[in-house]
Design a protein around this motif. Structure first.
Motif, PDB file in Angstrom:
ATOM      1  N   GLU B  97       0.828  -1.213   0.000  1.00 51.80           N
ATOM      2  CA  GLU B  97       0.000   0.000   0.000  1.00 51.80           C
ATOM      3  C   GLU B  97       0.866   1.269   0.000  1.00 51.80           C
ATOM      4  O   GLU B  97       0.482   2.282  -0.590  1.00 51.80           O
ATOM      5  CB  GLU B  97      -0.928   0.002   1.221  1.00 51.80           C
ATOM      6  N   PHE B 101       0.540   3.828  -3.053  1.00 54.21           N
ATOM      7  CA  PHE B 101      -0.013   5.165  -2.805  1.00 54.21           C
ATOM      8  C   PHE B 101       0.467   6.193  -3.833  1.00 54.21           C
ATOM      9  O   PHE B 101      -0.313   7.015  -4.315  1.00 54.21           O
ATOM     10  CB  PHE B 101       0.339   5.638  -1.390  1.00 54.21           C
ATOM     11  N   ALA B 102       1.779   6.106  -4.162  1.00 50.85           N
ATOM     12  CA  ALA B 102       2.334   7.069  -5.123  1.00 50.85           C
ATOM     13  C   ALA B 102       1.671   6.939  -6.496  1.00 50.85           C
ATOM     14  O   ALA B 102       1.640   7.904  -7.273  1.00 50.85           O
ATOM     15  CB  ALA B 102       3.844   6.864  -5.250  1.00 50.85           C
ATOM     16  N   HIS B 104      -1.614   5.715  -6.762  1.00 53.66           N
ATOM     17  CA  HIS B 104      -3.008   6.116  -6.550  1.00 53.66           C
ATOM     18  C   HIS B 104      -3.177   7.623  -6.723  1.00 53.66           C
ATOM     19  O   HIS B 104      -4.191   8.070  -7.251  1.00 53.66           O
ATOM     20  CB  HIS B 104      -3.463   5.708  -5.141  1.00 53.66           C
ATOM     21  N   VAL B 105      -2.176   8.395  -6.267  1.00 49.71           N
ATOM     22  CA  VAL B 105      -2.320   9.857  -6.354  1.00 49.71           C
ATOM     23  C   VAL B 105      -2.388  10.316  -7.811  1.00 49.71           C
ATOM     24  O   VAL B 105      -2.915  11.389  -8.097  1.00 49.71           O
ATOM     25  CB  VAL B 105      -1.190  10.624  -5.612  1.00 49.71           C
ATOM     26  N   ARG B 149       8.831   3.182  -3.754  1.00 48.36           N
ATOM     27  CA  ARG B 149       7.774   4.209  -3.863  1.00 48.36           C
ATOM     28  C   ARG B 149       8.251   5.384  -4.722  1.00 48.36           C
ATOM     29  O   ARG B 149       7.486   5.923  -5.537  1.00 48.36           O
ATOM     30  CB  ARG B 149       7.399   4.703  -2.466  1.00 48.36           C
TER      31      ARG B 149
END
Lengths: 294, 218
Positions: B97, B101-102, B104-105, B149
């Motif tokens: 996750e 996240f990087a 998803h943004v 990430r």
């Protein structure tokens, strides 16, 4: 920004921070419970006042006896006066019966003749049963031919009006304070939970998340917490009413009730409260200056 | 690709940079050295616009510090991979996750996210740890998650602030090997460090921060 990701993040927040979520839900529940009980008391007081008002009738005494056609004409005239709900004619005989019921004695024992006049009883429509409106109705009736006098409980209505007005102001004021307290309490609780995540929020910003992407899951999570808080508050109120207040209301012959719509309103209020609390709290952390301390 | 024009950065009445000028080209491997507190981290922060120059301008890619708006900054940061000394992982979510996240943004699709994250975790040697929480990882593993990430959006520049500062020599070697591989694929790597032994072992341009300005060390 993906909608499914935002929703998933919103609900994942509950799993990731169970204790903080439970504290928020508990705070919302307590705030809504206080607010809900206050609203119920206010609403029921208003219903109680309306019930008393609805019992206030106008008694119209006639100066001389009417024929049947005159009675019908007068009934029509009285029915057409704005604010009059129902018109019932009381004959001399009916009046005598009422007198006997009320005082336990009959005229026949004392007098040869029935001295009571014919009269009408007017019930008043809701919305007109305040002192000012009833006074206007009474004045119109008094002007009619064959009307001797009009009687009603003027002082009681004036007293109810004064008390209801004072109660309305007090209720509005207390309600506003309670609502404001609830918002502040919930916002502060949410702020504490978001404060604990301030490093996470900063990291999210540093890896390229927009304010909206960070903000939205917090807002949805806040609204979700609020809705759960609203459901719990509704359940608590329902339990208290079902097992404690309603039996009491039957004993006191007073109609105290909570409608289903009230519970729906309370749950929506919870969602709004959680949402507003989150808006206030998250804004502070996202509004940090663009130029940071070195 | 990166230009500093007469940059002045002041904090608490003290100059960090004063009329500093610098140009870094695409695909370079740059070490940024200097004493502790001299401004290495501030230099990196100027690059990802976590702070803005008091005077002058910083240009990076198509973005200019003198014209950039608050809303454009997230988009600049998506073109840069950043590896922090303290890792800066999202402590409330697992390795997968954190890396995802990087992506998803940027609004990437679920399938793309899954395949890219798996590929990056394999590259940094953390495939078996995708469900581990940051607290359960060693320092070297956390740093590798941070690198994964930073790389997941295929950045043109990778910024690393003392990436080996908290690591043992073996873990440091692993991290630098990853940086080498990335650099060979065309990503510029800018690494702030005070570990001068690295410079002897690995080739690269060395920029020293001194007297509020940049100096190329030959």
């Amino acid at each position: 920004m993906s909608v499914s990701y935002t929703l998933k993040e919103s609900f994942a927040g509950f799993r990731r921070n169970r204790s903080a979520s439970l504290i928020t839900v508990f705070t919302v529940s307590i705030s809504l419970l206080l607010l809900g009980v206050f609203v119920i008391i206010t609403m029921n007081f208003a219903t109680f006042v309306d019930q008393i008002r609805s019992r206030v009738d106008l008694e119209v005494f006639l100066s001389s006896e009417m024929s049947e056609s005159q009675q019908e004409g007068m009934t029509r005239i009285l029915s057409n006066i704005p604010g009059v709900e129902e018109v019932s004619f009381i004959s001399k005989e009916d009046a005598a019966k009422i007198f006997k019921q009320d005082f336990g004695e009959s005229f026949d024992d004392i007098l040869d003749d029935n001295p009571l006049p014919q009269s009408y009883r007017l019930s008043i429509q809701e919305g007109y049963n305040n002192a000012d409106s009833v006074q206007i109705i009474a004045a119109r009736v008094e002007k009619l031919q064959m009307v001797e006098s009009v009687h009603y409980r003027k002082q009681l209505l004036q007293l109810i009006d004064r008390r209801a007005r004072a109660f309305g102001y007090a209720a509005g004021f207390i309600g506003m304070i309670l609502a404001l307290s609830a918002i502040i309490l919930v916002a502060n609780t949410i702020r504490l939970t978001i404060y604990a995540k301030r490093h996470i929020i900063r990291t999210m910003k540093l890896v390229g998340a927009t304010s909206m992407l960070i903000r939205l899951p917090f807002l949805i999570e806040g609204a979700f917490h609020g809705i759960i808080g609203g459901v719990i508050a509704s359940l608590l109120i329902d339990i208290v009413f079902t097992f404690f207040i309603q039996p009491l209301s039957e004993d006191l012959l007073v109609n105290i009730g909570v409608s289903f719509g009230f519970y729906i309103g309370l749950i929506i209020a919870g969602g709004v409260l959680g949402f507003i609390g989150s808006v206030i709290s998250i804004g502070r952390f996202l509004k940090e200056a663009l130029v940071q301390h070195v | 690709m990166i230009e500093f024009h007469n940059v002045r950065l002041t904090f608490a009445s003290q100059d960090i940079f004063d009329h500093a000028n610098l140009v870094i080209s695409e695909g370079e491997f740059v070490y940024v050295i200097g004493e502790t507190g001299i401004g290495k981290s501030s230099f990196l922060r100027l690059l990802y616009m976590d702070t803005l120059p008091t005077f002058g301008r910083v240009r990076i890619g198509g973005y200019d510090s003198s014209t950039i708006t608050r809303h454009q900054i997230p988009f600049l940061r998506r073109t840069i991979g950043i590896v922090f000394q303290d890792y800066r992982l999202l402590e409330d979510r697992n390795v997968f996750e954190n890396v995802a996240f990087a992506l998803h943004v940027t609004g990437a699709r679920h399938q793309i996210i899954a395949s890219k994250v798996h590929r990056l975790l394999a590259e940094v040697g953390l495939s078996s740890k995708e469900f581990a929480m940051p607290d359960d990882l060693s320092g070297g593993e956390k740093q590798r998650v941070a690198i994964a990430r930073a790389l997941v959006n295929d950045p043109v520049i990778l910024l690393a602030d003392e990436p080996t500062g908290n690591l043992d020599p073996a873990a440091s070697r692993d991290i630098l090997a990853i940086f080498d591989r990335i650099n060979k694929r065309g990503t510029a790597v800018i690494m702030a460090t005070h570990d001068y032994s690295l410079l002897a072992q690995r080739p690269g341009r060395v920029i020293k921060i001194q007297n509020c300005n940049f100096y190329d060390v030959v």
